[in-house]
Design a protein around this motif. Sequence first.
Motif, short mmCIF file in Angstrom:
data_model
loop_
_atom_site.label_atom_id
_atom_site.label_comp_id
_atom_site.label_asym_id
_atom_site.label_seq_id
_atom_site.Cartn_x
_atom_site.Cartn_y
_atom_site.Cartn_z
N ASN A 176 24.19 19.50 39.11
CA ASN A 176 22.74 19.66 39.29
C ASN A 176 22.14 18.32 39.71
OD1 ASN A 176 22.75 18.28 36.83
ND2 ASN A 176 22.17 20.05 35.65
N SER A 177 21.10 17.89 39.04
CA SER A 177 20.48 16.63 39.46
C SER A 177 20.22 15.75 38.24
CB SER A 177 19.19 16.93 40.23
OG SER A 177 18.90 15.86 41.08
N GLY A 178 21.24 15.65 37.39
CA GLY A 178 21.10 15.02 36.09
C GLY A 178 20.50 13.62 36.09
N LEU A 179 20.97 12.76 36.98
CA LEU A 179 20.48 11.38 36.94
C LEU A 179 19.01 11.31 37.39
CD1 LEU A 179 21.89 8.64 36.18
CD2 LEU A 179 21.71 8.10 38.61
N CYS A 180 18.62 12.19 38.29
CA CYS A 180 17.21 12.24 38.70
C CYS A 180 16.36 12.81 37.55
CB CYS A 180 17.03 13.09 39.95
SG CYS A 180 17.93 12.46 41.37
N THR A 202 23.57 11.53 27.19
CA THR A 202 23.12 12.44 28.25
C THR A 202 22.49 13.68 27.64
OG1 THR A 202 24.73 11.65 29.85
CG2 THR A 202 23.90 13.88 30.17
N ILE A 218 18.54 3.79 34.63
CA ILE A 218 19.44 4.80 35.20
C ILE A 218 20.69 4.15 35.80
CG2 ILE A 218 17.56 6.43 35.67
CD1 ILE A 218 18.07 5.91 38.67
N GLN A 219 20.68 2.83 35.97
CA GLN A 219 21.89 2.17 36.46
C GLN A 219 22.81 1.72 35.34
OE1 GLN A 219 22.06 -0.14 40.18
NE2 GLN A 219 19.86 -0.24 39.96
N PHE A 227 25.22 6.02 31.80
CA PHE A 227 24.52 7.18 32.37
C PHE A 227 25.04 7.47 33.78
CE2 PHE A 227 20.66 6.03 29.61
CZ PHE A 227 20.80 7.13 28.78
N LEU A 228 25.09 6.40 34.57
CA LEU A 228 25.41 6.55 36.00
C LEU A 228 26.80 7.11 36.22
CD1 LEU A 228 24.26 5.73 38.90
CD2 LEU A 228 25.77 3.75 38.70
N GLY A 260 26.08 14.57 35.48
CA GLY A 260 25.91 15.98 35.88
C GLY A 260 25.40 16.15 37.29
N GLY A 261 24.98 15.12 37.92
CA GLY A 261 24.49 15.18 39.28
C GLY A 261 23.57 14.01 39.51
N PRO A 262 22.99 13.84 40.67
CA PRO A 262 23.13 14.69 41.85
C PRO A 262 24.44 14.47 42.57
CG PRO A 262 21.78 12.78 42.35
CD PRO A 262 22.09 12.71 40.89
N GLY A 286 26.49 10.68 37.62
CA GLY A 286 25.18 10.61 36.99
C GLY A 286 24.99 11.51 35.78
#
Lengths: 530, 452
Positions: B332-336, B110, B90-91, B95-96, A304-306, A302
Amino acid sequence: MSGLNQSGWKPAMGAAEMADAPTYTGNRALMLEEALIFEIGDGATSGIDLAPAPKVTGRLGGLGRSHKIGLPGLSEPETVRHYTRLSRQNYAIDLGLFPLGSCTMKHNPRLNEKVARMAGFADVHPLQPKETVQGALAVINDLAHWLIALTGMHGVAMTPKAGAHGELCGILCIKAALAARGEHRSVILVPESAHGTNPATAAFAGFAVENIPATSEGRVDLTALKARLGPDVAGVMITNPNTCGLFERDMKHISDAVHAAGGYVYCDGANFNAIVGKVRPGDLGIDAMHINLHKTFSTPHGGGGPGSGPVVLSAALSPFGPLPYTARTADGVVHLIEEADAEAFEREHFGAPLQSFGRMTAFHGQMGMFTRALAYIMSHGADGLKQVAEDAVLNANYVLRSLEDVLDAPFAHSGPCMHEALFSDDGLAEGFSTLDIAKGLIDEGYHPMTVYFPLVVHGAMLIEPTETESKAALDQFIGAMRAVAARAKAGDPALKSAPHFAPRRRLDETLAARKPVLVWKEPDRVEANP
Amino acid sequence: MRYLPLTQPERHAMLAAIGAATIDDLFADVPAEARLEGPIAGLPMHASEIAVERHFSGLARKNMAASDHPFFLGAGAYKHHIPASVDHLIQRGEFLTAYTPYQPEIAQGTLQMLFEFQTQVARLFGCDVANASMYDGSTACWEAISMAGRITKRNKAILSSGLHPHYVSVARTMARFTGDILQTGIPQLAATTDSAQILAAIDGETSCVVIQYPDILGRIEDLSVIAAKAHEHGALLIAVVTEPVALGAIKSPGEMGADIVVGEGQSLGVGLQFGGPYVGLFACKEKYLRQMPGRLCGQTVDAEGKRGFVLTLSTREQHIRREKATSNICTNSGLCALAFSIHLTLLGEKGLRDLAMLNHGMAVQAAERLAQIPGVGLINDSFFNEFTIELNKNAREIIHQLAARGVLGGVSLGRLYPGEAALENGLLIAVTEVVTAQDIEALAVNLQELMA
Ligand SMILES: Cc1ncc(COP(=O)(O)O)c(C=O)c1O
């Protein structure tokens, strides 16, 4: 058909001149520039239609917002275009081989995306009554079961949010176990080749960190390690297979020595992909090991994450693991054991008082990653997982042996590698470095390998192809590597300024760090504050 | 096996090229006693896409999905409507399936997104700078406490009793090992918070005061008085926002003097997901930048002078500083963060404000309706989209009974504070834009019947 120009250019146009000619937009065909949302959006536009708010007497405690926030809005078509354009400036596994060592950039199966989005998993609240989430709890419990089976360990903590969080979980278990023995030990030993998260984790948990030396073969120096063990050493953190891509042959001896000295063994399991289905860490005397579900078990990175970092635990450390956790009882019900139930549950089922060190995160971990990882395990099955490890190792060795005549491979003489092949910058032309090879690879259409890690090799290049690459894809990559390596050895000046064909040329990282611009500001404000 | 492209003849050809006779030659470094002979116990052989999908569909059906029922749960995770385009975007594989943007020339998508995200978060929280995300709100909260310790060189933190009890638990877990001292408490079922006690407790040894805004019971209070007192004593104010949509309606913590603002970004773009993955938000005053945890994206130029973005100030981070890093966080939580950022871009200033006022309006209507039920008392004077009611019965039991009637009726304080008798009858009710007037009526009618 006779007039078809195979080259795509009319020779009379002067292809070389055209390549540099500016365009009105700054775009170049499919290479599209995109401004920031702050430059194209405004505060009055919205891409979402909402029902009007009911007329009520507000109860905001007199703290209603009076200032503008400064959030730009875009309509839906503009939003879709903005992010689609941005996405096209990224390299990704979906575009090609992504040989980032230590990161296990394998294909992300789309079935897993579909499963994770089923409403029964994606649209349930973490605090719903347990009888309304039995299917979701079963996913966590089933995945826990298979992680234990695959590693041959005693228990597993599912809540850690990523690898580093899993390391923290394991290290806290060690600290809690020592405390339960009434001991205070202050040192964690970490090899120099370890990932940065290992020493950072140990320090974050309040330990002093000391280095373990390596042998010339790239493995932990067992004799030196044994010499350092003593009553102040809480444990060791060892990566296996290690970050040089080698299996720690002495792992069991290391574990035995550490245990004999009263310490615990943490294993960084980031590289589990090389041995899944072939070796069970539980057979090597390990006490705790995190598994990056976003590596071995294919959940997407993603950008870098999650991630998700469950930690498998030995019998000695399991009682100290975090809350909450799941447990299935004989009646088939899956329980979520939280603070309220833990003491009673453990007395009834384990006949011992509660020793958990507590909570590491608000809820139950990365559910969205659990569904994906479980789908991955079921899809591969026992035969497929073993094949994963074998193909990953085969692919890496194929790369190692196909490049060792053009690039220095410092540990290649000591035998085969595991899932990744390590090279150094030894032998490049004066003034040429690993970075130049990396940037040259970008022009060849690849994401570069991991560079300058591990620290034990000068100008390290760590290549992990993973098992989801075909032989044809590997052969093309090897060809590209050989071509770029040849340029770096010949001192081709064009390589120093690579990449030439990416959306951006080399970026000035020094400027970024010297004058940090971390948020967008209206242009006049930037000028007022040079 | 559908995910493995190598064919058997290719495997043989590659082994031959390597000079190995069998695949096991490549595992020669694994001592014989460590090798697993035979398959993993009990694990079936590989399965088709159909079979796996069928298995998960069966499990998914065993859960009550929020959208299928009147739904009122909150307490740090909120059900908001997520526009279809968010999940579509996001799909996108670019990115994913990208990694952390370590090679900026081919990761501008990104990186630019992160720069936009950081700016959105900083503005929403009223801070100068924000990072590129943490795991979730609870871990971001501990990181903030730990950062305040580094800045003030003190180790005594005062946590408001209105801070989410899970966040308190996470901090307590960590403090037990780091030796930090935490002062915490259990909230009272009252309209006023414990700010008087907090003001009294701040002294020259306090590193930070941590206040949730709105707090766990939904109460909203002015943070400026506490900020002033904290600053007077050289301590920092950390504000925790578990419902960022609230900031469309109420003042930002930064405006009221908070030094560090952390939060849970799940409300925007991410969805409930049974607790994770979520996205931790982290913002602060610029002067504390160098003590921040996590990745930061910064603007720069490329060799041709074009604007571009890179990860920067990484001398704070584990891959450079190892045991001296500000945090051990890596992934970390990049996609979120991307989902959060897209949702906020779709909303824009006006949309966020309208969404917030819609949430508030629905919540006020629900509070007024529920307060009419005999035996129900509304605790809050102030709230945004979540408030606390007191029942005349154990709320945890009522919640199970409501669920049996198809209503997901809120979060009982008994679940959050086990063993606290004074809170047993307390129930948190969250009301967002997805709740309808009929849902409120269904909750009210069933609650009334169950309490009679
Ligand atoms: C060897 C190793 N250890 C630990 C980590 C940390 O894992 P995560 O990024 O999931 O926190 C990584 C991944 O980056 C790694 O490669």
